[in-house]
Design a protein around this motif. Structure first.
Motif, PDB file in Angstrom:
ATOM      1  N   ASN A  44      12.586  -0.410  15.732  1.00  0.00           N
ATOM      2  CA  ASN A  44      13.185  -0.040  17.010  1.00  0.00           C
ATOM      3  C   ASN A  44      14.545   0.621  16.826  1.00  0.00           C
ATOM      4  N   LEU A  47      14.036   4.135  15.118  1.00  0.00           N
ATOM      5  CA  LEU A  47      13.486   5.133  16.034  1.00  0.00           C
ATOM      6  C   LEU A  47      14.473   5.480  17.150  1.00  0.00           C
ATOM      7  N   ASN A  48      15.240   4.500  17.611  1.00  0.00           N
ATOM      8  CA  ASN A  48      16.253   4.792  18.633  1.00  0.00           C
ATOM      9  C   ASN A  48      17.316   5.738  18.090  1.00  0.00           C
ATOM     10  N   PHE A  51      15.446   9.152  18.180  1.00  0.00           N
ATOM     11  CA  PHE A  51      14.948   9.740  19.424  1.00  0.00           C
ATOM     12  C   PHE A  51      15.951   9.775  20.582  1.00  0.00           C
ATOM     13  N   GLY A  59      13.462   8.969  25.544  1.00  0.00           N
ATOM     14  CA  GLY A  59      13.236   8.652  24.133  1.00  0.00           C
ATOM     15  C   GLY A  59      13.366   7.162  23.873  1.00  0.00           C
ATOM     16  N   ALA A  60      14.368   6.535  24.482  1.00  0.00           N
ATOM     17  CA  ALA A  60      14.547   5.092  24.327  1.00  0.00           C
ATOM     18  C   ALA A  60      13.360   4.332  24.915  1.00  0.00           C
ATOM     19  N   VAL A  63      10.435   4.669  22.550  1.00  0.00           N
ATOM     20  CA  VAL A  63      10.630   3.824  21.373  1.00  0.00           C
ATOM     21  C   VAL A  63      10.311   2.367  21.708  1.00  0.00           C
ATOM     22  N   THR A  64      10.691   1.932  22.890  1.00  0.00           N
ATOM     23  CA  THR A  64      10.389   0.564  23.315  1.00  0.00           C
ATOM     24  C   THR A  64       8.878   0.342  23.367  1.00  0.00           C
ATOM     25  N   ALA A  66       6.598   2.127  21.738  1.00  0.00           N
ATOM     26  CA  ALA A  66       6.088   2.226  20.362  1.00  0.00           C
ATOM     27  C   ALA A  66       6.330   0.926  19.590  1.00  0.00           C
ATOM     28  N   THR A  67       7.483   0.310  19.800  1.00  0.00           N
ATOM     29  CA  THR A  67       7.789  -0.940  19.119  1.00  0.00           C
ATOM     30  C   THR A  67       6.843  -2.039  19.567  1.00  0.00           C
TER      31      THR A  67
END
Length: 168
Positions: A44, A47-48, A51, A59-60, A63-64, A66-67
């Motif tokens: 996380n 990626l943050n 992105f 983007g955040a 990422v959330t 995706a995590t």
């Protein structure tokens, strides 16, 4: 607003992940659960950092999601290898198919029956039709076990009795 749309997927993954995490904690697999969570934190943050500068809030949010997807896959793979029986999100395949077909059916009903959209009871009619269609689809894809089918039959019988008593 776009970020909230992306975050909607988070709820689905969280819903699926919760039983896996509880199962791992209850079965004494807390170390693996913590390891998966620690890997998710590292993923996380990484990626943050990548992105957020490019896509900002959206983007955040991505990422959330995706995590949470990473946690979902990790729990499922670990528990299937460890127990051999854990289905996790794999058990949702048939209900998701039934839900998708139900949604398409309700959308088609609104398109082909314009009077339905004008009805004061549109939501009630659609909810009843959606419920019947959903359970019919679950029966069609053989998702329900025998005892669940028997329970649905009892409910349908009670509804039929109620309808006959109301009409009399």
């Amino acid at each position: 607003e776009e970020a909230l749309v992306v975050l909607a997927a988070f709820a689905a993954f969280r819903f699926v992940n919760l039983p896996g995490g509880i199962f791992m904690a209850a079965a004494g697999m807390q170390r693996m659960r913590v390891l998966i969570q620690a890997c998710a934190v590292v993923l996380n943050i990484g990626l943050n950092l990548l992105f957020i500068p490019l896509y900002g809030l959206v983007g955040a949010a991505g990422v959330t999601v995706a995590t949470e997807a990473f946690i979902c896959v990790s729990y499922t793979v670990f528990l299937r290898r460890r127990t051999g029986a854990y289905q996790g999100p794999l058990a949702l395949g048939k209900p998701l198919i039934a839900t998708a077909v139900m949604g398409l059916g309700m959308t088609a009903a609104l398109q082909w029956c314009p009077w339905l959209a004008e009805s004061r009871f549109e939501w009630l009619i659609l909810a009843a039709a959606a419920t019947v269609l959903y359970f019919a689809l679950l029966l069609a894809v053989s998702y329900m076990k025998d005892d669940e089918r028997a329970a649905m039959g009892r409910i349908a019988g009670k509804l039929a009795f109620w309808r006959k008593a109301k009409d009399a």
